[in-house]
Design a protein around this motif. Structure first.
Motif, mmCIF file in Angstrom:
data_model
loop_
_atom_site.group_PDB
_atom_site.id
_atom_site.type_symbol
_atom_site.label_atom_id
_atom_site.label_comp_id
_atom_site.label_asym_id
_atom_site.label_seq_id
_atom_site.Cartn_x
_atom_site.Cartn_y
_atom_site.Cartn_z
ATOM 1 N N GLY A 132 -29.522 -43.116 -28.128
ATOM 2 C CA GLY A 132 -29.758 -44.478 -28.592
ATOM 3 C C GLY A 132 -28.424 -45.202 -28.730
ATOM 4 N N GLY A 133 -28.497 -46.538 -28.721
ATOM 5 C CA GLY A 133 -27.288 -47.356 -28.795
ATOM 6 C C GLY A 133 -26.386 -47.034 -29.971
ATOM 7 N N ASP A 134 -26.966 -46.529 -31.066
ATOM 8 C CA ASP A 134 -26.155 -46.200 -32.252
ATOM 9 C C ASP A 134 -25.207 -45.036 -32.010
ATOM 10 O OD1 ASP A 134 -28.729 -44.813 -32.109
ATOM 11 O OD2 ASP A 134 -28.124 -43.814 -33.957
ATOM 12 N N MET A 135 -25.548 -44.188 -31.036
ATOM 13 C CA MET A 135 -24.725 -42.992 -30.789
ATOM 14 C C MET A 135 -23.505 -43.304 -29.920
ATOM 15 S SD MET A 135 -26.290 -40.688 -32.382
ATOM 16 C CE MET A 135 -25.936 -39.046 -31.853
ATOM 17 N N VAL A 136 -23.579 -44.407 -29.173
ATOM 18 C CA VAL A 136 -22.551 -44.674 -28.163
ATOM 19 C C VAL A 136 -21.146 -44.753 -28.760
ATOM 20 C CG1 VAL A 136 -21.761 -46.384 -26.469
ATOM 21 C CG2 VAL A 136 -24.169 -45.750 -26.581
ATOM 22 N N GLU A 137 -21.039 -45.430 -29.911
ATOM 23 C CA GLU A 137 -19.693 -45.586 -30.488
ATOM 24 C C GLU A 137 -19.120 -44.260 -30.992
ATOM 25 O OE1 GLU A 137 -19.481 -47.518 -34.509
ATOM 26 O OE2 GLU A 137 -21.568 -48.030 -34.071
ATOM 27 N N TYR A 138 -19.994 -43.270 -31.205
ATOM 28 C CA TYR A 138 -19.520 -41.965 -31.686
ATOM 29 C C TYR A 138 -19.145 -41.008 -30.551
ATOM 30 C CZ TYR A 138 -21.185 -43.392 -36.253
ATOM 31 O OH TYR A 138 -21.366 -44.065 -37.429
ATOM 32 N N LEU A 139 -19.515 -41.373 -29.320
ATOM 33 C CA LEU A 139 -19.267 -40.443 -28.200
ATOM 34 C C LEU A 139 -17.826 -39.913 -28.160
ATOM 35 C CD1 LEU A 139 -21.254 -41.686 -25.071
ATOM 36 C CD2 LEU A 139 -21.728 -39.750 -26.575
ATOM 37 N N PRO A 140 -16.800 -40.783 -28.387
ATOM 38 C CA PRO A 140 -15.431 -40.261 -28.327
ATOM 39 C C PRO A 140 -15.165 -39.146 -29.339
ATOM 40 C CG PRO A 140 -15.433 -42.666 -28.313
ATOM 41 C CD PRO A 140 -16.847 -42.236 -28.588
ATOM 42 N N LYS A 141 -16.007 -39.059 -30.360
ATOM 43 C CA LYS A 141 -15.813 -38.021 -31.389
ATOM 44 C C LYS A 141 -16.582 -36.737 -31.074
ATOM 45 C CE LYS A 141 -14.709 -40.965 -35.284
ATOM 46 N NZ LYS A 141 -15.413 -42.095 -35.902
ATOM 47 N N TRP A 142 -17.447 -36.800 -30.063
ATOM 48 C CA TRP A 142 -18.223 -35.603 -29.735
ATOM 49 C C TRP A 142 -17.285 -34.498 -29.251
ATOM 50 C CZ3 TRP A 142 -23.713 -36.011 -27.234
ATOM 51 C CH2 TRP A 142 -24.501 -36.870 -28.004
ATOM 52 N N GLU A 143 -17.634 -33.269 -29.639
ATOM 53 C CA GLU A 143 -16.861 -32.095 -29.250
ATOM 54 C C GLU A 143 -16.728 -32.007 -27.716
ATOM 55 O OE1 GLU A 143 -15.611 -30.137 -31.525
ATOM 56 O OE2 GLU A 143 -15.088 -28.308 -30.450
ATOM 57 N N ARG A 144 -15.523 -31.866 -27.225
ATOM 58 C CA ARG A 144 -15.216 -31.720 -25.785
ATOM 59 C C ARG A 144 -16.024 -32.706 -24.909
ATOM 60 N NH1 ARG A 144 -16.749 -25.921 -25.615
ATOM 61 N NH2 ARG A 144 -17.206 -26.287 -27.791
ATOM 62 N N ILE A 145 -15.965 -33.975 -25.313
ATOM 63 C CA ILE A 145 -16.758 -35.002 -24.617
ATOM 64 C C ILE A 145 -16.340 -35.153 -23.147
ATOM 65 C CG2 ILE A 145 -15.247 -36.845 -25.548
ATOM 66 C CD1 ILE A 145 -18.996 -37.228 -24.720
ATOM 67 N N ASP A 146 -15.045 -34.977 -22.850
ATOM 68 C CA ASP A 146 -14.608 -35.142 -21.455
ATOM 69 C C ASP A 146 -15.238 -34.097 -20.533
ATOM 70 O OD1 ASP A 146 -13.057 -37.402 -21.932
ATOM 71 O OD2 ASP A 146 -11.430 -36.159 -22.719
ATOM 72 N N GLU A 147 -15.452 -32.911 -21.089
ATOM 73 C CA GLU A 147 -16.112 -31.850 -20.333
ATOM 74 C C GLU A 147 -17.614 -32.166 -20.208
ATOM 75 O OE1 GLU A 147 -16.375 -27.071 -20.888
ATOM 76 O OE2 GLU A 147 -14.928 -28.123 -22.155
ATOM 77 N N LEU A 148 -18.177 -32.679 -21.311
ATOM 78 C CA LEU A 148 -19.616 -32.963 -21.339
ATOM 79 C C LEU A 148 -20.013 -34.046 -20.327
ATOM 80 C CD1 LEU A 148 -22.344 -32.350 -22.690
ATOM 81 C CD2 LEU A 148 -21.773 -34.037 -24.457
ATOM 82 N N VAL A 149 -19.183 -35.083 -20.179
ATOM 83 C CA VAL A 149 -19.546 -36.151 -19.230
ATOM 84 C C VAL A 149 -19.502 -35.671 -17.780
ATOM 85 C CG1 VAL A 149 -18.999 -38.150 -20.695
ATOM 86 C CG2 VAL A 149 -17.216 -37.174 -19.247
ATOM 87 N N GLN A 150 -18.794 -34.585 -17.535
ATOM 88 C CA GLN A 150 -18.806 -33.996 -16.186
ATOM 89 C C GLN A 150 -20.091 -33.206 -15.944
ATOM 90 O OE1 GLN A 150 -16.242 -34.607 -14.070
ATOM 91 N NE2 GLN A 150 -15.327 -35.792 -15.750
ATOM 92 N N LEU A 151 -20.691 -32.762 -17.042
ATOM 93 C CA LEU A 151 -21.825 -31.834 -16.964
ATOM 94 C C LEU A 151 -23.174 -32.556 -16.954
ATOM 95 C CD1 LEU A 151 -21.509 -28.777 -16.923
ATOM 96 C CD2 LEU A 151 -21.943 -28.750 -19.399
ATOM 97 N N VAL A 152 -23.261 -33.661 -17.691
ATOM 98 C CA VAL A 152 -24.533 -34.391 -17.795
ATOM 99 C C VAL A 152 -24.289 -35.867 -17.505
ATOM 100 C CG1 VAL A 152 -25.392 -32.849 -19.603
ATOM 101 C CG2 VAL A 152 -24.316 -35.005 -20.259
ATOM 102 N N GLN A 153 -25.377 -36.549 -17.152
ATOM 103 C CA GLN A 153 -25.332 -38.013 -17.034
ATOM 104 C C GLN A 153 -25.888 -38.591 -18.329
ATOM 105 O OE1 GLN A 153 -24.468 -40.536 -14.500
ATOM 106 N NE2 GLN A 153 -24.740 -41.574 -16.485
ATOM 107 N N PHE A 154 -25.087 -39.366 -19.052
ATOM 108 C CA PHE A 154 -25.607 -40.006 -20.258
ATOM 109 C C PHE A 154 -26.493 -41.191 -19.888
ATOM 110 C CE2 PHE A 154 -22.295 -37.697 -22.571
ATOM 111 C CZ PHE A 154 -23.010 -37.348 -23.711
ATOM 112 N N VAL A 155 -27.608 -41.304 -20.612
ATOM 113 C CA VAL A 155 -28.510 -42.441 -20.441
ATOM 114 C C VAL A 155 -28.614 -43.142 -21.796
ATOM 115 C CG1 VAL A 155 -30.861 -43.173 -19.855
ATOM 116 C CG2 VAL A 155 -29.835 -41.201 -18.692
ATOM 117 N N GLY A 156 -28.316 -44.425 -21.823
ATOM 118 C CA GLY A 156 -28.346 -45.173 -23.072
ATOM 119 C C GLY A 156 -29.579 -46.056 -23.171
#
Ligand code: ATP
Length: 208
Positions: free
Chosen positions: A122-146
């Motif tokens: 959901g849109g509320d989570m987007v601003e927290y994405l930079p704080k997600w654990e190993r987010i740079d690795e995660l964006v390679q693994l999945v496609q985020f859908v907002g």
């Protein structure tokens, strides 16, 4: 000739890949916002399935984790009942402890190498994405859908596919408050979930 065969094989391999949506959350309780969002994303992106994935213990500790996971799992099951597009993924509940999405998605992609994962937020989570654990690795693994949520923008430094869905101003926090203060939650959650909450006496205590 060889090139043509390779192209055909590549095409078949591409077509054979499964497209799975993951809707991660605490689901305390699951509400119609979750269901509407998941349905819209599934249909608009032509996904094969959407898995609702309750967390065992969210990475950020707060008060919403105070009801046992078994209740959240039961309510998710009641919510998705009867919809062939929906299913539940209990991998984080089985693992227990803190649920970092990167660890879960690494496990899932290793178990299902033929699947492309679409992680719905959901849109509320987007601003927290930079704080997600190993987010740079995660964006390679999945496609985020907002999916937009009232009161939140769409700015992100990470690639996100935005899906248009009706703006639904329903949150679990608000539902918990309504139960505590004796207000009706009819039509905010599935009827069976409402009955379950009342029968089990959930969200009545101060710490719930
Ligand atoms: P809480 O109020 O306790 O934070 P929540 O309503 O946000 O709960 P979660 O279980 O935390 O529910 O949410 C799971 C996922 O669903 C998150 O990605 C969240 O952004 C998304 N989501 C929840 N409600 C909505 C909504 N009304 N519209 C769009 N996305 C939503």
């Amino acid at each position: 000739m060889i090139i043509e065969e390779t192209e055909v094989e590549t095409q078949i391999a591409f077509q054979d890949r499964k497209r799975i949506g993951i809707m991660g959350g605490t689901f305390s309780p699951p509400h119609l916002g979750h269901l509407i969002v998941a349905q819209q994303v599934g249909e608009q992106l032509g996904l094969d399935k959407i898995y609702f994935m309750p967390d065992a213990e969210p990475p950020h500790v707060d008060e919403k984790e105070s009801i046992p996971a078994k209740h959240r799992e039961s309510m998710v099951r009641l919510s998705i009942a009867g919809n062939p597009l929906f299913d539940i993924e209990t991998i984080e509940l089985e693992r227990g402890g803190k649920s970092f999405t990167i660890d879960t998605m690494k496990l899932l992609t290793a178990m299902h190498p033929d699947t492309d994962y679409y992680f719905i937020i959901g849109g509320d989570m987007v601003e927290y994405l930079p704080k997600w654990e190993r987010i740079d690795e995660l964006v390679q693994l999945v496609q985020f859908v907002g999916v937009a949520r009232p009161g939140y923008g769409r700015e992100s430094i990470y690639p996100i596919i935005w899906v248009d869905a009706p703006l639904i101003d329903i949150s679990s926090t608000e539902i918990r408050k309504m139960v505590k203060t004796g207000r009706s939650i009819r039509y905010l959650v599935k009827e069976d979930v409402k009955d379950y909450i009342l029968k089990e006496g959930l969200y009545l205590d101060d710490e719930d």
